[in-house]
Design a protein around this motif. Sequence first.
Motif, PDB file in Angstrom:
ATOM      1  N   VAL A   1       0.287   8.938  -0.259  1.00 56.78           N
ATOM      2  CA  VAL A   1      -0.229   9.417   1.024  1.00 56.78           C
ATOM      3  C   VAL A   1       0.094   8.391   2.103  1.00 56.78           C
ATOM      4  O   VAL A   1      -0.195   7.204   1.953  1.00 56.78           O
ATOM      5  N   TRP A   2       0.670   8.843   3.213  1.00 58.17           N
ATOM      6  CA  TRP A   2       1.120   7.927   4.261  1.00 58.17           C
ATOM      7  C   TRP A   2      -0.040   7.171   4.893  1.00 58.17           C
ATOM      8  O   TRP A   2       0.091   5.999   5.258  1.00 58.17           O
ATOM      9  N   PHE A   3      -1.198   7.837   5.012  1.00 64.74           N
ATOM     10  CA  PHE A   3      -2.349   7.185   5.635  1.00 64.74           C
ATOM     11  C   PHE A   3      -2.793   5.962   4.835  1.00 64.74           C
ATOM     12  O   PHE A   3      -3.174   4.945   5.406  1.00 64.74           O
ATOM     13  N   ARG A   4      -2.724   6.061   3.515  1.00 65.72           N
ATOM     14  CA  ARG A   4      -3.089   4.921   2.673  1.00 65.72           C
ATOM     15  C   ARG A   4      -2.113   3.772   2.887  1.00 65.72           C
ATOM     16  O   ARG A   4      -2.505   2.600   2.886  1.00 65.72           O
ATOM     17  N   LYS A   5      -0.833   4.089   3.066  1.00 66.81           N
ATOM     18  CA  LYS A   5       0.164   3.040   3.303  1.00 66.81           C
ATOM     19  C   LYS A   5      -0.118   2.323   4.617  1.00 66.81           C
ATOM     20  O   LYS A   5       0.033   1.103   4.708  1.00 66.81           O
ATOM     21  N   VAL A   6      -0.541   3.084   5.619  1.00 68.57           N
ATOM     22  CA  VAL A   6      -0.889   2.471   6.903  1.00 68.57           C
ATOM     23  C   VAL A   6      -2.110   1.569   6.746  1.00 68.57           C
ATOM     24  O   VAL A   6      -2.141   0.428   7.231  1.00 68.57           O
ATOM     25  N   LEU A   7      -3.135   2.074   6.050  1.00 69.57           N
ATOM     26  CA  LEU A   7      -4.334   1.269   5.810  1.00 69.57           C
ATOM     27  C   LEU A   7      -4.005   0.012   5.026  1.00 69.57           C
ATOM     28  O   LEU A   7      -4.591  -1.052   5.249  1.00 69.57           O
ATOM     29  N   MET A   8      -3.055   0.128   4.091  1.00 72.30           N
ATOM     30  CA  MET A   8      -2.662  -1.023   3.286  1.00 72.30           C
ATOM     31  C   MET A   8      -2.099  -2.133   4.166  1.00 72.30           C
ATOM     32  O   MET A   8      -2.440  -3.311   3.988  1.00 72.30           O
ATOM     33  N   GLN A   9      -1.263  -1.778   5.134  1.00 69.26           N
ATOM     34  CA  GLN A   9      -0.695  -2.783   6.030  1.00 69.26           C
ATOM     35  C   GLN A   9      -1.764  -3.384   6.938  1.00 69.26           C
ATOM     36  O   GLN A   9      -1.780  -4.595   7.175  1.00 69.26           O
ATOM     37  N   ILE A  10      -2.669  -2.535   7.439  1.00 69.61           N
ATOM     38  CA  ILE A  10      -3.764  -3.046   8.277  1.00 69.61           C
ATOM     39  C   ILE A  10      -4.639  -4.002   7.476  1.00 69.61           C
ATOM     40  O   ILE A  10      -4.999  -5.090   7.952  1.00 69.61           O
ATOM     41  N   HIS A  11      -4.974  -3.601   6.261  1.00 72.68           N
ATOM     42  CA  HIS A  11      -5.818  -4.430   5.390  1.00 72.68           C
ATOM     43  C   HIS A  11      -5.127  -5.752   5.073  1.00 72.68           C
ATOM     44  O   HIS A  11      -5.762  -6.819   5.107  1.00 72.68           O
ATOM     45  N   LEU A  12      -3.842  -5.678   4.767  1.00 67.61           N
ATOM     46  CA  LEU A  12      -3.098  -6.879   4.378  1.00 67.61           C
ATOM     47  C   LEU A  12      -3.039  -7.896   5.507  1.00 67.61           C
ATOM     48  O   LEU A  12      -3.429  -9.064   5.334  1.00 67.61           O
ATOM     49  N   TRP A  13      -2.598  -7.464   6.674  1.00 66.61           N
ATOM     50  CA  TRP A  13      -2.376  -8.408   7.762  1.00 66.61           C
ATOM     51  C   TRP A  13      -3.669  -8.868   8.415  1.00 66.61           C
ATOM     52  O   TRP A  13      -3.769 -10.015   8.857  1.00 66.61           O
ATOM     53  N   SER A  14      -4.666  -7.998   8.474  1.00 62.91           N
ATOM     54  CA  SER A  14      -5.953  -8.441   9.014  1.00 62.91           C
ATOM     55  C   SER A  14      -6.620  -9.423   8.068  1.00 62.91           C
ATOM     56  O   SER A  14      -7.255 -10.397   8.504  1.00 62.91           O
ATOM     57  N   GLY A  15      -6.467  -9.203   6.755  1.00 65.61           N
ATOM     58  CA  GLY A  15      -7.021 -10.143   5.786  1.00 65.61           C
ATOM     59  C   GLY A  15      -6.377 -11.513   5.880  1.00 65.61           C
ATOM     60  O   GLY A  15      -7.056 -12.550   5.802  1.00 65.61           O
ATOM     61  N   ILE A  16      -5.052 -11.537   6.069  1.00 63.35           N
ATOM     62  CA  ILE A  16      -4.354 -12.812   6.222  1.00 63.35           C
ATOM     63  C   ILE A  16      -4.760 -13.494   7.529  1.00 63.35           C
ATOM     64  O   ILE A  16      -4.930 -14.715   7.587  1.00 63.35           O
ATOM     65  N   SER A  17      -4.940 -12.689   8.580  1.00 65.65           N
ATOM     66  CA  SER A  17      -5.260 -13.251   9.898  1.00 65.65           C
ATOM     67  C   SER A  17      -6.597 -13.976   9.911  1.00 65.65           C
ATOM     68  O   SER A  17      -6.737 -15.029  10.552  1.00 65.65           O
ATOM     69  N   ILE A  18      -7.585 -13.429   9.233  1.00 66.49           N
ATOM     70  CA  ILE A  18      -8.921 -14.051   9.245  1.00 66.49           C
ATOM     71  C   ILE A  18      -9.255 -14.649   7.878  1.00 66.49           C
ATOM     72  O   ILE A  18     -10.421 -14.920   7.599  1.00 66.49           O
ATOM     73  N   GLY A  19      -8.229 -14.867   7.066  1.00 69.38           N
ATOM     74  CA  GLY A  19      -8.464 -15.326   5.697  1.00 69.38           C
ATOM     75  C   GLY A  19      -9.192 -16.652   5.599  1.00 69.38           C
ATOM     76  O   GLY A  19     -10.113 -16.808   4.789  1.00 69.38           O
ATOM     77  N   LEU A  20      -8.792 -17.621   6.414  1.00 75.22           N
ATOM     78  CA  LEU A  20      -9.441 -18.940   6.343  1.00 75.22           C
ATOM     79  C   LEU A  20     -10.899 -18.842   6.773  1.00 75.22           C
ATOM     80  O   LEU A  20     -11.765 -19.530   6.210  1.00 75.22           O
ATOM     81  N   TYR A  21     -11.176 -17.997   7.760  1.00 73.77           N
ATOM     82  CA  TYR A  21     -12.572 -17.777   8.165  1.00 73.77           C
ATOM     83  C   TYR A  21     -13.362 -17.179   7.011  1.00 73.77           C
ATOM     84  O   TYR A  21     -14.491 -17.604   6.731  1.00 73.77           O
ATOM     85  N   ILE A  22     -12.781 -16.177   6.335  1.00 74.85           N
ATOM     86  CA  ILE A  22     -13.453 -15.533   5.206  1.00 74.85           C
ATOM     87  C   ILE A  22     -13.741 -16.552   4.114  1.00 74.85           C
ATOM     88  O   ILE A  22     -14.842 -16.596   3.559  1.00 74.85           O
ATOM     89  N   PHE A  23     -12.750 -17.384   3.808  1.00 73.74           N
ATOM     90  CA  PHE A  23     -12.910 -18.380   2.746  1.00 73.74           C
ATOM     91  C   PHE A  23     -14.029 -19.359   3.105  1.00 73.74           C
ATOM     92  O   PHE A  23     -14.902 -19.658   2.273  1.00 73.74           O
ATOM     93  N   PHE A  24     -14.023 -19.851   4.340  1.00 76.52           N
ATOM     94  CA  PHE A  24     -15.018 -20.833   4.774  1.00 76.52           C
ATOM     95  C   PHE A  24     -16.417 -20.245   4.763  1.00 76.52           C
ATOM     96  O   PHE A  24     -17.356 -20.843   4.234  1.00 76.52           O
ATOM     97  N   ILE A  25     -16.565 -19.052   5.339  1.00 76.94           N
ATOM     98  CA  ILE A  25     -17.901 -18.457   5.458  1.00 76.94           C
ATOM     99  C   ILE A  25     -18.428 -18.062   4.086  1.00 76.94           C
ATOM    100  O   ILE A  25     -19.636 -18.063   3.838  1.00 76.94           O
ATOM    101  N   SER A  26     -17.522 -17.717   3.161  1.00 74.53           N
ATOM    102  CA  SER A  26     -17.928 -17.344   1.809  1.00 74.53           C
ATOM    103  C   SER A  26     -18.453 -18.563   1.037  1.00 74.53           C
ATOM    104  O   SER A  26     -19.532 -18.500   0.435  1.00 74.53           O
TER     105      SER A  26
END
Length: 331
Positions: A20-45
């Motif tokens: 499904v194309w929508f899942r592929k779009v969500l996958m890219q959003i999830h991937l790049w947003s996770g990388i963008s705030i990854g250090l914040y996520i790691f620190f706050i966790s």
Amino acid sequence: MPISKPSTVKPSWVQHPQRVWFRKVLMQIHLWSGISIGLYIFFISITGSVLVYRNELYVAATPNPVTVKSSAPLLSDERLVEEAILSYPDSRLNRINRSGDPDRAVEVWLNYEGEIVKRFFDPRTGMDIGSADRTGQMLVIGLIELHESFLAGPTGRTINGLGAIAILLLVCTGIIIWWPGSKRWRRSLMLKTNVGWKRFIWDIHSMVGFWSFGFIVVFAFSGIYLCFPNFFHDLADKIQPITAENAGERFVDKVLYWLAFLHFGRINGIGISCSGPGLCDQSVKAIWALFGLAPAVMFVTGSTMWWNRVVKRWRRTSAKNNRSARQETVQ
């Protein structure tokens, strides 16, 4: 032999979500947003899991009270300060803390040579007993402020709240991406050992994300509340206005109360079968600390997959293009 026609049936989200194309779009959003705030996520966790035990850490960092044994009469605050200044000439009083116990040493802070000197003094003789510096306590307080506002006050708290909103959106896209299809969803609930390491990393990311979904939602949503409490209080007043009949008994107040408690797992037996600190309370804290590490695990596994799927592929493509360019130059 008849030639089969290409299927015109659209990919089914229930059976084959990967198509499904929508899942592929969500996958890219999830991937790049996770990388963008990854250090914040790691620190706050990491800091959040540690601060589940903030009370225990503060107690452990608090030095034992210094007591003295003397039959001499107690000195007044003025006389005690005079004795303290004699020990540190040209100093000025900053603070004096005397407890209700007459046998406990008095804590005196002095401005001495441009610094704050914290010392214990005998309340009866005025003798300097030792350092009253509470480095351990300050470290715990500093860790709390780092987790709450990055030591940046209201601005840092606002940034932290926006980060919590991003985590909430990230985990919502993640649970959609997690769905592997109606025939394979059970296999995504546990780890499989007979797979390659890349697939194993994906399985860890997928499994941890599923089992910790509810906890991460609670952590993120309650974090948003703690960073923007005025917004939630105003919203609560609009949903259930305060009247003479419901003052102190509003449902919305109870919801906000529990949001604050649930963020750090400070249940203390409230609302469950046990009461007060004890085994039940410590069990809840252990669960909160364990699932509090889930976002850090998600960041590590997610960034590993990003490196393998994006960075390595980009480096191979760049190296291939460079070789082709060199060959064309030689020719």
